[in-house]
Enzyme design. Structure first.
Site, PDB file in Angstrom:
ATOM      1  N   ARG A 135     -40.038 -63.532  36.841  1.00  0.00           N
ATOM      2  CA  ARG A 135     -39.663 -64.843  37.348  1.00  0.00           C
ATOM      3  C   ARG A 135     -40.825 -65.809  37.114  1.00  0.00           C
ATOM      4  O   ARG A 135     -41.949 -65.572  37.555  1.00  0.00           O
ATOM      5  CB  ARG A 135     -39.361 -64.758  38.847  1.00  0.00           C
ATOM      6  CG  ARG A 135     -39.027 -66.105  39.454  1.00  0.00           C
ATOM      7  CD  ARG A 135     -39.195 -66.106  40.976  1.00  0.00           C
ATOM      8  NE  ARG A 135     -39.528 -67.444  41.399  1.00  0.00           N
ATOM      9  CZ  ARG A 135     -40.413 -67.743  42.344  1.00  0.00           C
ATOM     10  NH1 ARG A 135     -41.065 -66.802  42.964  1.00  0.00           N
ATOM     11  NH2 ARG A 135     -40.643 -68.997  42.658  1.00  0.00           N
TER      12      ARG A 135
ATOM     13  N   HIS B 261     -41.251 -75.902  40.422  1.00  0.00           N
ATOM     14  CA  HIS B 261     -42.221 -75.255  41.311  1.00  0.00           C
ATOM     15  C   HIS B 261     -43.366 -76.231  41.554  1.00  0.00           C
ATOM     16  O   HIS B 261     -44.516 -75.979  41.185  1.00  0.00           O
ATOM     17  CB  HIS B 261     -42.714 -73.948  40.696  1.00  0.00           C
ATOM     18  CG  HIS B 261     -43.334 -73.002  41.684  1.00  0.00           C
ATOM     19  ND1 HIS B 261     -42.951 -71.691  41.811  1.00  0.00           N
ATOM     20  CD2 HIS B 261     -44.322 -73.179  42.587  1.00  0.00           C
ATOM     21  CE1 HIS B 261     -43.677 -71.095  42.738  1.00  0.00           C
ATOM     22  NE2 HIS B 261     -44.523 -71.983  43.224  1.00  0.00           N
TER      23      HIS B 261
ATOM     24  N   ASN C  58     -38.205 -74.025  43.995  1.00  0.00           N
ATOM     25  CA  ASN C  58     -38.985 -73.055  44.741  1.00  0.00           C
ATOM     26  C   ASN C  58     -39.543 -73.692  46.009  1.00  0.00           C
ATOM     27  O   ASN C  58     -40.232 -74.704  45.950  1.00  0.00           O
ATOM     28  CB  ASN C  58     -40.157 -72.535  43.903  1.00  0.00           C
ATOM     29  CG  ASN C  58     -41.028 -71.569  44.676  1.00  0.00           C
ATOM     30  OD1 ASN C  58     -40.686 -70.399  44.821  1.00  0.00           O
ATOM     31  ND2 ASN C  58     -42.152 -72.043  45.196  1.00  0.00           N
ATOM     32  N   GLU C  59     -39.237 -73.086  47.155  1.00  0.00           N
ATOM     33  CA  GLU C  59     -39.816 -73.447  48.446  1.00  0.00           C
ATOM     34  C   GLU C  59     -39.719 -74.936  48.769  1.00  0.00           C
ATOM     35  O   GLU C  59     -40.714 -75.650  48.898  1.00  0.00           O
ATOM     36  CB  GLU C  59     -41.275 -72.969  48.520  1.00  0.00           C
ATOM     37  CG  GLU C  59     -41.399 -71.459  48.462  1.00  0.00           C
ATOM     38  CD  GLU C  59     -42.803 -70.962  48.740  1.00  0.00           C
ATOM     39  OE1 GLU C  59     -42.944 -69.770  49.044  1.00  0.00           O
ATOM     40  OE2 GLU C  59     -43.758 -71.769  48.650  1.00  0.00           O
TER      41      GLU C  59
ATOM     42  N   ASN D 198     -38.679 -66.215  49.867  1.00  0.00           N
ATOM     43  CA  ASN D 198     -40.122 -66.017  49.819  1.00  0.00           C
ATOM     44  C   ASN D 198     -40.599 -65.819  51.247  1.00  0.00           C
ATOM     45  O   ASN D 198     -40.369 -66.683  52.105  1.00  0.00           O
ATOM     46  CB  ASN D 198     -40.833 -67.229  49.217  1.00  0.00           C
ATOM     47  CG  ASN D 198     -40.536 -67.405  47.745  1.00  0.00           C
ATOM     48  OD1 ASN D 198     -39.823 -66.613  47.144  1.00  0.00           O
ATOM     49  ND2 ASN D 198     -41.092 -68.448  47.157  1.00  0.00           N
TER      50      ASN D 198
ATOM     51  N   TYR E 186     -43.736 -64.152  53.968  1.00  0.00           N
ATOM     52  CA  TYR E 186     -45.070 -63.592  54.181  1.00  0.00           C
ATOM     53  C   TYR E 186     -45.272 -63.176  55.633  1.00  0.00           C
ATOM     54  O   TYR E 186     -45.708 -62.086  55.926  1.00  0.00           O
ATOM     55  CB  TYR E 186     -46.137 -64.594  53.732  1.00  0.00           C
ATOM     56  CG  TYR E 186     -46.068 -64.846  52.231  1.00  0.00           C
ATOM     57  CD1 TYR E 186     -46.741 -64.019  51.342  1.00  0.00           C
ATOM     58  CD2 TYR E 186     -45.290 -65.876  51.701  1.00  0.00           C
ATOM     59  CE1 TYR E 186     -46.661 -64.203  49.969  1.00  0.00           C
ATOM     60  CE2 TYR E 186     -45.205 -66.070  50.328  1.00  0.00           C
ATOM     61  CZ  TYR E 186     -45.885 -65.233  49.471  1.00  0.00           C
ATOM     62  OH  TYR E 186     -45.786 -65.413  48.114  1.00  0.00           O
TER      63      TYR E 186
ATOM     64  N   GLU F 283     -40.527 -63.764  46.402  1.00  0.00           N
ATOM     65  CA  GLU F 283     -41.976 -63.678  46.614  1.00  0.00           C
ATOM     66  C   GLU F 283     -42.237 -62.874  47.867  1.00  0.00           C
ATOM     67  O   GLU F 283     -41.621 -63.102  48.912  1.00  0.00           O
ATOM     68  CB  GLU F 283     -42.621 -65.058  46.814  1.00  0.00           C
ATOM     69  CG  GLU F 283     -42.835 -65.879  45.571  1.00  0.00           C
ATOM     70  CD  GLU F 283     -43.637 -67.145  45.865  1.00  0.00           C
ATOM     71  OE1 GLU F 283     -44.449 -67.141  46.837  1.00  0.00           O
ATOM     72  OE2 GLU F 283     -43.461 -68.120  45.130  1.00  0.00           O
TER      73      GLU F 283
ATOM     74  N   TRP G  22     -45.222 -61.374  44.643  1.00  0.00           N
ATOM     75  CA  TRP G  22     -46.136 -62.469  44.360  1.00  0.00           C
ATOM     76  C   TRP G  22     -47.544 -61.896  44.497  1.00  0.00           C
ATOM     77  O   TRP G  22     -47.935 -61.496  45.577  1.00  0.00           O
ATOM     78  CB  TRP G  22     -45.959 -63.651  45.318  1.00  0.00           C
ATOM     79  CG  TRP G  22     -46.864 -64.773  44.916  1.00  0.00           C
ATOM     80  CD1 TRP G  22     -48.137 -65.004  45.363  1.00  0.00           C
ATOM     81  CD2 TRP G  22     -46.595 -65.779  43.928  1.00  0.00           C
ATOM     82  NE1 TRP G  22     -48.676 -66.086  44.718  1.00  0.00           N
ATOM     83  CE2 TRP G  22     -47.752 -66.582  43.831  1.00  0.00           C
ATOM     84  CE3 TRP G  22     -45.493 -66.059  43.124  1.00  0.00           C
ATOM     85  CZ2 TRP G  22     -47.838 -67.659  42.961  1.00  0.00           C
ATOM     86  CZ3 TRP G  22     -45.578 -67.128  42.259  1.00  0.00           C
ATOM     87  CH2 TRP G  22     -46.740 -67.923  42.184  1.00  0.00           C
TER      88      TRP G  22
ATOM     89  N   GLU H  22     -54.332 -71.134  43.542  1.00  0.00           N
ATOM     90  CA  GLU H  22     -53.514 -71.137  44.757  1.00  0.00           C
ATOM     91  C   GLU H  22     -53.524 -72.504  45.440  1.00  0.00           C
ATOM     92  O   GLU H  22     -53.930 -72.660  46.583  1.00  0.00           O
ATOM     93  CB  GLU H  22     -53.985 -70.031  45.720  1.00  0.00           C
ATOM     94  CG  GLU H  22     -53.459 -68.649  45.375  1.00  0.00           C
ATOM     95  CD  GLU H  22     -51.941 -68.543  45.495  1.00  0.00           C
ATOM     96  OE1 GLU H  22     -51.329 -69.312  46.265  1.00  0.00           O
ATOM     97  OE2 GLU H  22     -51.358 -67.688  44.789  1.00  0.00           O
ATOM     98  N   TRP H  23     -53.086 -73.508  44.683  1.00  0.00           N
ATOM     99  CA  TRP H  23     -52.865 -74.848  45.205  1.00  0.00           C
ATOM    100  C   TRP H  23     -54.100 -75.380  45.923  1.00  0.00           C
ATOM    101  O   TRP H  23     -55.186 -75.371  45.375  1.00  0.00           O
ATOM    102  CB  TRP H  23     -51.600 -74.870  46.062  1.00  0.00           C
ATOM    103  CG  TRP H  23     -50.413 -74.316  45.316  1.00  0.00           C
ATOM    104  CD1 TRP H  23     -49.796 -73.113  45.540  1.00  0.00           C
ATOM    105  CD2 TRP H  23     -49.726 -74.889  44.191  1.00  0.00           C
ATOM    106  NE1 TRP H  23     -48.771 -72.916  44.636  1.00  0.00           N
ATOM    107  CE2 TRP H  23     -48.705 -73.988  43.799  1.00  0.00           C
ATOM    108  CE3 TRP H  23     -49.886 -76.079  43.476  1.00  0.00           C
ATOM    109  CZ2 TRP H  23     -47.855 -74.242  42.736  1.00  0.00           C
ATOM    110  CZ3 TRP H  23     -49.020 -76.331  42.412  1.00  0.00           C
ATOM    111  CH2 TRP H  23     -48.022 -75.423  42.059  1.00  0.00           C
TER     112      TRP H  23
END
Length: 448
Positions: free
Chosen positions: A81, A125, A169-170, A293, A295, A352, A402, A409-410
């Site tokens: 993906r 994304h 995405n998100e 996604n 966590y 993710e 993920w 990472e942003w």
């Protein structure tokens, strides 16, 4: 598996995969005609990204994709993906098409297919072309149409080979952190802008679904949601209202209109001024699956100084996992899979799931081995929770880790590492971590 523990069988067509996103891995931000995105802009703002990092090179996936495809194949997964960079195809977001950008994804898709891997493409994304943000970006209702035009281009070009598409995405992350809390591009903090962005992104999703359905024969369409249960910090009553509103903004404001045809009641009045006749029908379009996604939980606290009066709270220290070193909640993962199945009635793909670690815990030792024991502990617990959810009726069809690679990472730059492969950002050397070896072996075990 412990003694007496019944083996849980997954579907024969269960999909095992890995995920990346364009801005986080590609690099080559100024090459071959790509235009700037809002994240290129943020990377150059003082304080925009930790340590002033940028994604100009990132993992150099733009040049090293053949190597990375081999690494994916070595894991034994079924699917890869990845996202398409909108400003690589349309440098200004609309208008003139960049042929070199189109050609890059042709090469990548063909290489993935030649390796016996199924490409799963996400259209958005977070990397909105800066030229569109200059016109208001997601606060401009026209942005939904610009996205639809971009989706037509991608569908016509790649739909002969790609059959699995996600629109976004998100949704909740980039709208909240981009328009209500200044943690992401474009860095706006305004209640009206936040509501406009939410509604216009929802419209773009619905229009994107129709575009993909019209232009890709045999397409399988979904959208990817970051969903985490929201709890009041400390379990305190004074934080409950903040938790309820954050839950609506995070978990309900996209899933409900897209699949149930209405906004959550707690915030419907706030978005109402931007809803036109027929909008909810345009948003609530039939899809084939939901991407999750996940966590861990989010903790909310009352904070009158913020845009909406809620702030990020802290998890209880008592929940720290002895091997991971920070709180993990696999039972919440199981509950979310069951909740999605019961509330929306669509097949679910975990698009993710993973565990971050700092450089100290994700560094090759003197023998070149990356002993990421924290990630192994996380995966074992979350995989068991996933299996337990399936045993209790969750309609789960696939699982994507993920991430394939340590990457950008942003706002956290290159601090957290989520990859199955360690990346030395000086040399771009990739090293399979112990967690990657575990994932490869675990997939083999499910197939025997």
């Amino acid at each position: 598996m412990g003694a007496g523990k019944k083996r849980i069988s997954l579907r024969p067509d269960f999909v095992w995969g890995v995920s990346t996103s364009a801005f986080q891995v590609e690099g080559a931000t100024k090459e071959d005609g790509r235009g700037p995105s809002i994240w290129d802009t943020r990377c150059r703002l003082a304080g925009g990204v930790w340590t002033g990092a940028n994604a100009d090179v990132a993992c150099d996936h733009y040049h090293r994709w053949p190597e990375d495809v081999r690494l994916i194949k070595d894991l034994g997964v079924d699917a890869y993906r990845f996202s398409i960079a909108w400003p690589r195809l349309l440098p200004k977001g609309k208008g003139a098409v960049n042929q070199k950008g189109l050609d890059f994804y042709d090469r990548l898709i063909d290489g993935v297919l030649e390796a016996g891997i199924t490409p799963w493409v996400c259209l958005y994304h977070w990397d909105l072309p800066q030229a569109l943000d200059d016109l208001g970006g997601w606060t401009n209702r026209d942005c939904a149409g610009w996205f639809a035009d971009y989706a037509v281009l991608a569908a016509k070009r790649y739909g002969d080979r790609v059959k699995h598409f996600a629109t976004f995405n998100e949704f909740s992350v980039f709208t909240m952190f981009g328009y209500a809390i200044d943690w992401a591009a474009p860095g706006v903090t305004d209640r009206a802008a936040h509501m406009k962005a939410i509604h216009h992104v929802n419209l773009a999703h619905g229009m994107g679904v129709d575009v993909l359905r019209d232009h890709v024969p045999g397409v399988s369409i979904g959208a990817i949601h970051n969903r985490q249960i929201v709890r009041p910090e400390g379990g305190l009553a004074e934080n409950q209202a903040a938790a309820d509103l954050l839950d609506a903004h995070w978990n309900g404001v996209f899933c409900d209109p897209q699949h149930l045809g209405h906004y959550p009641e707690i915030m419907a009045r706030d978005v109402e001024p931007y809803v036109q006749a027929g909008d909810l029908a345009r948003i609530c379009r039939p899809t084939d699956w939901m991407g999750l996604n996940h966590y861990g939980p989010i903790y909310a606290k009352a904070d009158p100084a913020t845009t909406w009066g809620y702030g990020w709270g802290a998890p209880p220290e008592s929940a720290n996992h002895p091997e991971v070193g920070w709180p993990i909640f696999p039972e919440v993962f199981k509950d979310e899979l069951l909740t999605l199945t019961r509330r929306y009635g669509l097949p679910i793909y975990v698009t993710e799931n993973g565990c971050g670690g700092g450089a100290g815990s994700d560094t090759p030792d003197e023998n070149g081995e990356v002993k990421d024991t924290h990630r192994l502990a996380y995966f074992r617990e979350y995989q068991q929770a996933m299996l337990d959810a399936v045993a209790e009726g969750a309609d789960l069809r696939g699982y994507f880790v993920w991430a394939l690679l340590d990457n950008f990472e942003w706002g956290s730059g290159y601090g957290p590492r989520f990859g199955l492969y360690h990346v030395d950002f000086e040399t771009q050397k990739r090293t399979l971590k112990n967690s990657g070896k575990w994932y490869r072996d675990m997939i083999k075990g499910h197939r025997t």
